[in-house]
Design an enzyme around this catalytic site. Structure first.
Site, PDB file in Angstrom:
ATOM      1  N   SER A  16       0.862  -1.180   0.000  1.00  0.00           N
ATOM      2  CA  SER A  16       0.000   0.000   0.000  1.00  0.00           C
ATOM      3  C   SER A  16       0.896   1.227   0.000  1.00  0.00           C
ATOM      4  CB  SER A  16      -0.883   0.006   1.253  1.00  0.00           C
ATOM      5  OG  SER A  16      -1.498   1.262   1.449  1.00  0.00           O
TER       6      SER A  16
ATOM      7  N   TYR B   8      -2.104  -0.339  10.399  1.00  0.00           N
ATOM      8  CA  TYR B   8      -2.139  -0.955   9.072  1.00  0.00           C
ATOM      9  C   TYR B   8      -0.880  -0.608   8.285  1.00  0.00           C
ATOM     10  CZ  TYR B   8      -3.495  -1.701   4.212  1.00  0.00           C
ATOM     11  OH  TYR B   8      -3.511  -2.098   2.899  1.00  0.00           O
TER      12      TYR B   8
END
Length: 269
Positions: free
Chosen positions: A145, A158
């Protein structure tokens, strides 16, 4: 006539029942690859397998929880029995986490790391014998990501799991280079999937709509297949994502102020 660059190749994708994983299954299949689809949700997994088979290739759906060692090894046994080896592993399974560092629990953070990081390690290690059967030329594609390159407020848990994936990818790439196994990193930005609905949240926290345009899962999948074809070691998706990574590198203090505006947090009622 359209090219089929992965004709006859075998691609295993985790988290393949929805979102990026499901789109990637169709994208590789459209290029002639046979697909092993791994995920926890049986009904969605079967639907995804039917979509793949409609493209004229073989599909092997295998229910698998990447946090369970025995299920991962069963996944590899079934893959080997069906196809004899593996050309491309796509580590896509993931879980999100939203909330401040002081707000989410250690149990939530461990759950996220167990899927996003340890699950990726578990699957990769189990898949290496099958990838070596098809080397040189086989690949590991790790889905990260943009948050693995730059942390944002309330997304630190995250982002930390994805930063761990990024560093592991660099190490694994160097370790496997002499065997002819490529290790690629694909880092999407905000994507239209079920991901936000399924993620964990710190108690009392929610996230309002983010003031950014989301890309589609199909866009991410197309970029992934393109990177796989070209063996591009690192792909950061969308212009805003690349700008974010560069801004963090060159003007980090300025981007800190921008980051606080992007997240748009709100406490839950």
């Amino acid at each position: 006539m359209a090219t089929r660059d992965f004709q006859g190749k075998v691609v295993l994708i985790t988290g393949a029942s929805s979102g990026i994983g499901r789109a990637a299954a169709s994208a590789y299949a459209s290029q002639g690859a046979h697909i092993v689809l791994a995920a926890r949700r049986e009904s969605q997994l079967q639907d995804a397998a039917r979509e793949v088979e409609a493209l004229g290739v073989r599909a092997l759906p295998v229910r698998c929880d990447v946090t369970v060692e025995e299920e991962v090894h069963r996944l590899m046994r079934e893959t080997e029995a069906a196809f004899g080896g593996l050309d491309i592993l796509v580590n896509n399974a993931g879980l999100g986490l939203y909330g401040p560092v002081e707000g989410f629990s250690e149990a939530q953070l461990r759950q996220v790391f167990d899927i996003n990081f340890f699950g990726l390690v578990r699957v990769t290690r189990a898949a290496l014998p099958l990838l070596r059967k098809r080397a040189p030329g086989s690949q590991v594609v790790n889905v990260s990501s943009v948050l693995g390159h730059r942390g944002l407020p309330l997304l630190g848990g995250y982002g930390a799991s994805k930063a761990a994936v990024n560093l592991l990818t660099e190490s694994l790439r160097a370790e496997l280079a002499s065997e002819g196994i490529s290790v690629l990193l694909v880092s999407p930005g905000l994507t239209e999937t079920e991901f936000r609905d399924a993620r964990l949240s710190a108690e009392g926290w929610k996230q309002d709509a983010i003031p950014l345009n989301a890309m589609s899962s199909a866009t991410v999948a197309s970029a992934m297949v393109r990177a796989s074809r070209r063996k591009r070691r690192e792909t950061v998706l969308t212009l805003p994502g690349r700008v974010m990574v560069l801004a963090n590198r060159w003007v980090p203090a300025l981007f800190d102020r921008v980051a606080r505006r992007i997240v748009n947090p709100a406490k839950a009622p």
